[in-house]
Design a protein around this motif. Structure first.
Motif, PDB file in Angstrom:
ATOM      1  N   GLU A   1       6.014   8.396  16.035  1.00 38.41           N
ATOM      2  CA  GLU A   1       5.694   9.094  14.884  1.00 38.41           C
ATOM      3  C   GLU A   1       5.552   8.573  13.519  1.00 38.41           C
ATOM      4  O   GLU A   1       4.812   8.764  12.960  1.00 38.41           O
TER       5      GLU A   1
ATOM      6  N   ARG B   1       2.536   6.450  13.423  1.00 41.07           N
ATOM      7  CA  ARG B   1       1.646   7.242  13.107  1.00 41.07           C
ATOM      8  C   ARG B   1       1.420   7.510  11.450  1.00 41.07           C
ATOM      9  O   ARG B   1       0.541   7.707  10.742  1.00 41.07           O
ATOM     10  N   ARG B   2       2.514   8.221  11.291  1.00 42.29           N
ATOM     11  CA  ARG B   2       2.532   8.765   9.794  1.00 42.29           C
ATOM     12  C   ARG B   2       2.709   7.961   8.760  1.00 42.29           C
ATOM     13  O   ARG B   2       1.940   8.286   7.858  1.00 42.29           O
ATOM     14  N   GLU B   3       3.015   6.639   8.987  1.00 41.48           N
ATOM     15  CA  GLU B   3       2.938   5.693   7.795  1.00 41.48           C
ATOM     16  C   GLU B   3       1.895   4.808   8.049  1.00 41.48           C
ATOM     17  O   GLU B   3       1.871   3.541   7.415  1.00 41.48           O
ATOM     18  N   ASN B   4       1.185   5.197   9.021  1.00 46.56           N
ATOM     19  CA  ASN B   4      -0.015   4.329   9.286  1.00 46.56           C
ATOM     20  C   ASN B   4       0.285   2.584   9.638  1.00 46.56           C
ATOM     21  O   ASN B   4      -0.256   1.802   8.958  1.00 46.56           O
TER      22      ASN B   4
END
Length: 192
Positions: A111, A114-117
């Motif tokens: 996560e 994904r969230r922080e790329n």
């Protein structure tokens, strides 16, 4: 009685050129690598412990079950055995908590990535590969073997990505440095 550290001693370690000074350089480099690895592992463990502690979530039973079985099979593989069916697997209980932790951290790390790329930095992968290979006398062969094995390279990439996650989390957290000796850090006990 300890042997005298002289040219013959250095040659016994395969150092035909450079003698004792080269041996000292290599020992120092090895100790520095070991210390850096120990620091990285300690920080990673501390960050992941905090991440798990602060993010208790309900975990999908199927993922935990899958991870338990993977840990059971891994133990069998490492002991040179094979399970033909589930009845031959080691007992489930000792693997429950490590499996839950792996699943939790995997979900949380995924996560965050994904969230922080966050993306694996190729340069860091190559640096880590160089670091791993340099620990072997046949560094070129080790490097080539990793580059030819997608699974081996993927392990390095995963480790680098985990380090990037740790770095990202550490940058967000309040961090306190604590000086420790080489012996404390590595568990190395002096023969003195």
């Amino acid at each position: 009685m300890l042997p005298e550290i002289d040219e013959a001693f250095a040659e016994a370690f395969g150092l035909h050129e450079g003698g004792v000074s080269k041996l000292r350089e290599e020992v120092r480099a090895s100790m520095e690598r070991e210390a850096q690895q120990a620091i990285r592992n300690r920080v990673k463990t501390q960050v992941f412990d905090a991440l798990a502690r602060e993010n208790a979530v309900d975990l999908p039973k199927s993922l935990v079950d899958e991870q338990v079985q993977e840990l059971q099979l891994d133990l069998l593989r490492r002991s040179g055995r094979e399970a033909k069916d589930a009845s031959q697997l080691p007992p489930r209980e000792p693997f429950e908590e490590p499996a839950r932790r792996r699943v939790l951290l995997g979900l949380l790390i995924g996560e965050l990535v994904r969230r922080e790329n966050l993306q694996v930095e190729r340069e860091k992968v190559m640096e880590r590969l160089e670091e791993v290979a340099s620990a072997y006398p046949n560094a070129e062969e080790v490097r080539a073997a990793y580059l030819q094995s997608p699974d081996a390279l993927r392990q390095i990439e995963q480790s680098v990505l985990e380090d990037q996650v740790v770095d990202w989390i550490a940058a967000q957290a309040q961090v306190t440095d604590k000086p420790v000796s080489f012996a404390e850090l590595t568990g190395f006990k002096s023969a003195a």
